[in-house]
Motif scaffolding. Structure first.
Motif, PDB file in Angstrom:
ATOM      1  N   ALA A  79       7.882 -15.641   2.520  1.00  0.00           N
ATOM      2  CA  ALA A  79       7.149 -14.410   2.714  1.00  0.00           C
ATOM      3  C   ALA A  79       7.200 -13.558   3.849  1.00  0.00           C
ATOM      4  N   ARG A  80       7.812 -14.023   4.657  1.00  0.00           N
ATOM      5  CA  ARG A  80       8.059 -13.188   6.052  1.00  0.00           C
ATOM      6  C   ARG A  80       8.880 -12.054   5.623  1.00  0.00           C
ATOM      7  N   PHE A  81       9.570 -12.116   4.684  1.00  0.00           N
ATOM      8  CA  PHE A  81      10.329 -10.813   4.165  1.00  0.00           C
ATOM      9  C   PHE A  81       9.601  -9.867   3.331  1.00  0.00           C
ATOM     10  N   ALA A  82       8.437 -10.271   2.926  1.00  0.00           N
ATOM     11  CA  ALA A  82       7.738  -9.449   2.060  1.00  0.00           C
ATOM     12  C   ALA A  82       7.146  -7.926   2.476  1.00  0.00           C
ATOM     13  N   PRO A  83       6.673  -7.913   3.606  1.00  0.00           N
ATOM     14  CA  PRO A  83       6.228  -6.414   4.067  1.00  0.00           C
ATOM     15  C   PRO A  83       7.598  -5.302   3.779  1.00  0.00           C
ATOM     16  N   SER A  84       8.666  -5.763   4.261  1.00  0.00           N
ATOM     17  CA  SER A  84       9.565  -4.775   4.158  1.00  0.00           C
ATOM     18  C   SER A  84      10.088  -4.464   2.751  1.00  0.00           C
ATOM     19  N   ALA A  85      10.066  -5.886   1.972  1.00  0.00           N
ATOM     20  CA  ALA A  85      10.286  -5.430   0.336  1.00  0.00           C
ATOM     21  C   ALA A  85       9.123  -4.818  -0.322  1.00  0.00           C
ATOM     22  N   VAL A  86       7.964  -5.090   0.182  1.00  0.00           N
ATOM     23  CA  VAL A  86       6.734  -4.421  -0.692  1.00  0.00           C
ATOM     24  C   VAL A  86       6.829  -2.938  -0.178  1.00  0.00           C
ATOM     25  N   ARG A  87       7.071  -2.423   1.013  1.00  0.00           N
ATOM     26  CA  ARG A  87       7.396  -0.983   1.510  1.00  0.00           C
ATOM     27  C   ARG A  87       8.424  -0.487   0.477  1.00  0.00           C
ATOM     28  N   GLU A 101       1.685 -13.460  -0.210  1.00  0.00           N
ATOM     29  CA  GLU A 101       2.699 -14.460  -0.918  1.00  0.00           C
ATOM     30  C   GLU A 101       3.841 -13.897  -1.806  1.00  0.00           C
ATOM     31  N   VAL A 102       4.114 -12.620  -1.428  1.00  0.00           N
ATOM     32  CA  VAL A 102       5.626 -12.092  -2.080  1.00  0.00           C
ATOM     33  C   VAL A 102       6.618 -12.836  -1.300  1.00  0.00           C
ATOM     34  N   SER A 103       7.499 -13.452  -2.161  1.00  0.00           N
ATOM     35  CA  SER A 103       8.675 -14.145  -1.487  1.00  0.00           C
ATOM     36  C   SER A 103       9.985 -13.430  -2.195  1.00  0.00           C
ATOM     37  N   PRO A 104      10.479 -12.410  -1.575  1.00  0.00           N
ATOM     38  CA  PRO A 104      11.611 -11.513  -2.101  1.00  0.00           C
ATOM     39  C   PRO A 104      12.586 -12.334  -2.471  1.00  0.00           C
ATOM     40  N   ALA A 105      13.107 -13.313  -1.993  1.00  0.00           N
ATOM     41  CA  ALA A 105      14.326 -14.172  -2.279  1.00  0.00           C
ATOM     42  C   ALA A 105      14.201 -14.778  -3.773  1.00  0.00           C
ATOM     43  N   TYR A 106      13.004 -14.916  -4.347  1.00  0.00           N
ATOM     44  CA  TYR A 106      12.908 -15.497  -5.602  1.00  0.00           C
ATOM     45  C   TYR A 106      12.527 -14.289  -6.485  1.00  0.00           C
ATOM     46  N   ASP A 107      12.549 -13.283  -6.051  1.00  0.00           N
ATOM     47  CA  ASP A 107      12.200 -11.850  -7.069  1.00  0.00           C
ATOM     48  C   ASP A 107      13.423 -11.686  -7.989  1.00  0.00           C
ATOM     49  N   HIS A 108      13.145 -10.861  -9.098  1.00  0.00           N
ATOM     50  CA  HIS A 108      14.194 -10.336  -9.827  1.00  0.00           C
ATOM     51  C   HIS A 108      13.885  -9.009 -10.163  1.00  0.00           C
ATOM     52  N   ALA A 109      14.706  -8.135  -9.599  1.00  0.00           N
ATOM     53  CA  ALA A 109      14.672  -6.892 -10.031  1.00  0.00           C
ATOM     54  C   ALA A 109      13.363  -5.867  -9.177  1.00  0.00           C
ATOM     55  N   ASP A 110      13.002  -6.798  -7.977  1.00  0.00           N
ATOM     56  CA  ASP A 110      11.785  -6.293  -7.212  1.00  0.00           C
ATOM     57  C   ASP A 110      10.441  -6.138  -8.038  1.00  0.00           C
ATOM     58  N   VAL A 149      11.836  15.829  -0.968  1.00  0.00           N
ATOM     59  CA  VAL A 149      12.688  14.708  -0.575  1.00  0.00           C
ATOM     60  C   VAL A 149      12.466  13.444  -1.755  1.00  0.00           C
ATOM     61  N   PRO A 150      13.828  13.291  -2.297  1.00  0.00           N
ATOM     62  CA  PRO A 150      13.578  12.068  -3.317  1.00  0.00           C
ATOM     63  C   PRO A 150      13.052  10.819  -2.985  1.00  0.00           C
ATOM     64  N   ARG A 151      12.173  10.066  -3.642  1.00  0.00           N
ATOM     65  CA  ARG A 151      11.754   9.017  -3.269  1.00  0.00           C
ATOM     66  C   ARG A 151      12.530   7.779  -2.848  1.00  0.00           C
ATOM     67  N   TYR A 152      13.941   8.024  -3.010  1.00  0.00           N
ATOM     68  CA  TYR A 152      14.907   6.873  -2.653  1.00  0.00           C
ATOM     69  C   TYR A 152      15.386   7.083  -1.201  1.00  0.00           C
ATOM     70  N   ALA A 153      14.967   8.371  -0.696  1.00  0.00           N
ATOM     71  CA  ALA A 153      15.279   8.829   0.930  1.00  0.00           C
ATOM     72  C   ALA A 153      14.254   8.729   1.738  1.00  0.00           C
ATOM     73  N   GLY A 154      14.602   8.814   3.110  1.00  0.00           N
ATOM     74  CA  GLY A 154      13.724   8.916   4.137  1.00  0.00           C
ATOM     75  C   GLY A 154      13.225   7.629   4.525  1.00  0.00           C
ATOM     76  N   LEU A 155      12.299   7.710   5.555  1.00  0.00           N
ATOM     77  CA  LEU A 155      12.085   6.211   6.155  1.00  0.00           C
ATOM     78  C   LEU A 155      10.927   5.539   5.214  1.00  0.00           C
ATOM     79  N   GLY A 156      11.123   4.091   5.297  1.00  0.00           N
ATOM     80  CA  GLY A 156      10.550   3.268   4.148  1.00  0.00           C
ATOM     81  C   GLY A 156       9.096   2.944   4.483  1.00  0.00           C
ATOM     82  N   THR A 157       8.427   3.781   5.126  1.00  0.00           N
ATOM     83  CA  THR A 157       7.143   3.370   5.326  1.00  0.00           C
ATOM     84  C   THR A 157       6.495   3.177   4.174  1.00  0.00           C
ATOM     85  N   PHE A 158       5.084   2.483   3.823  1.00  0.00           N
ATOM     86  CA  PHE A 158       4.654   2.263   2.799  1.00  0.00           C
ATOM     87  C   PHE A 158       4.090   3.491   1.779  1.00  0.00           C
TER      88      PHE A 158
END
Length: 315
Positions: A55-63, A286-295, A15-24
């Motif tokens: 940073a409240r949005f970090a868990p989903s972005a890091v996953r 302390e990851v704050s996705p809104a200020y990130d660039h290209a993840d 299953v390609p890495r971009y597919a499927g459920l987004g668990t860590f």
């Protein structure tokens, strides 16, 4: 370790890495296995931030960034984490965004359901406030811990605008509550301005030693690793990584960036050098996705979680 063959992540060749459920790292969810050794849990709280929120949005972005990982084998540490232990994604801890004291209590109560003897929890913040309830839950099982803290900032200030629980005060609270083993904790990567020259004196009174980024310039990474290990020894240690320990060139998506930070390669060397430490709990915050660039910041955080996974199987 669990008494069954660990269930690993979804196979990327099927299953390609971009597919499927987004668990860590596409690990199984906690409900999909009978038991676990290490739980990775999101803590989407940023009510303690003093500058840029998000940073409240970090868990989903890091996953999401963790889809890039290949967790089957760690080349440098020569370990196969997901084959040696049962890692799970435990979802997110739910807490109020409006009351810091209540949120910390909620985080501690839910983390306590995951922490146990023989089980380790890695938290993905959220701002650094979440370290306090995570340490409380960890110390309730393991007793007081040595704190190994990677950060640009000390985080041992007293209050911000009268608030005692923030992302810059939680380690003073942890010390005051007797959660830290005296004279065994350490900050690594400290730099940037402080509010007062006595901040360092007060921090020393709380039992911390400091390795500044400028110290690493002089002594090198290996000497820093040796200092850390000499300081902590075989004590139970809580590992807390604020992503702003990295220079903003490598982690722009964070709430309080400071120039002059660690290179990502230096950070990886430091973490890999911790093999042998008795890590009983950890976080990346302390990851704050809104200020990130290209993840790039989310990818850095995801990679550091994988480094922790490898460390836990090496011990």
């Amino acid at each position: 370790m669990v008494n069954f063959t660990p269930v690993g992540p979804v196979e990327a060749t099927e299953v390609p890495r971009y597919a499927g459920l987004g668990t860590f790292a596409r690990l199984p969810q906690i409900a999909q296995v009978p038991d676990y050794d290490v739980a990775i849990v999101g803590v989407p709280f940023d009510g303690g931030t003093s500058f840029r929120p998000g940073a409240r949005f970090a868990p989903s972005a890091v996953r999401e960034a963790s889809r890039l990982l290949r967790p089957g084998y760690h080349v440098e540490l020569e370990t196969t984490p997901v084959a040696q232990a049962q890692f799970v994604d435990a979802g997110d801890i739910a807490c109020t965004p409006y009351d810091n004291h209540k949120a910390v209590t909620q985080i501690q109560e839910q983390a306590a359901k995951l922490v146990a003897k023989g089980k380790t929890v890695i938290a993905i913040g959220g701002d650094h406030t979440i370290a306090l309830p995570m340490i409380r839950a960890t110390a309730a099982v393991h007793g007081p811990v040595a704190l190994l803290h990677f950060d640009a900032h000390l985080d041992t200030w007293d209050t911000y605008f009268g608030e005692e629980i923030t992302h810059g005060t939680m380690f003073r609270r942890a010390f005051e509550e007797g959660l830290l083993i005296e004279d065994r904790s350490m900050h690594v990567g400290i730099r940037g301005p402080v509010y007062d020259k006595d901040d360092f004196l007060r921090d020393h009174e709380f039992g911390f030693q400091i390795i500044r980024c400028t110290d690493i310039d002089k002594i090198g990474v290996q000497a820093a690793i040796e200092r850390i290990k000499e300081r902590i020894g075989d004590l139970p240690v809580y590992l807390s990584i604020d992503i702003d320990v990295l220079d903003p060139a490598f982690a722009p998506g964070t709430g309080t960036p400071e120039i002059g930070g660690l290179y990502s390669r230096e950070m990886l060397q430091l973490i890999r050098g911790l093999v042998g430490l008795n890590i009983v709990g950890a976080d990346v915050v302390e990851v704050s996705p809104a200020y990130d660039h290209a993840d790039v910041t989310s990818l850095a955080a995801a990679t550091l979680v994988f480094e922790m996974m490898a460390l836990l199987t090496k011990k």
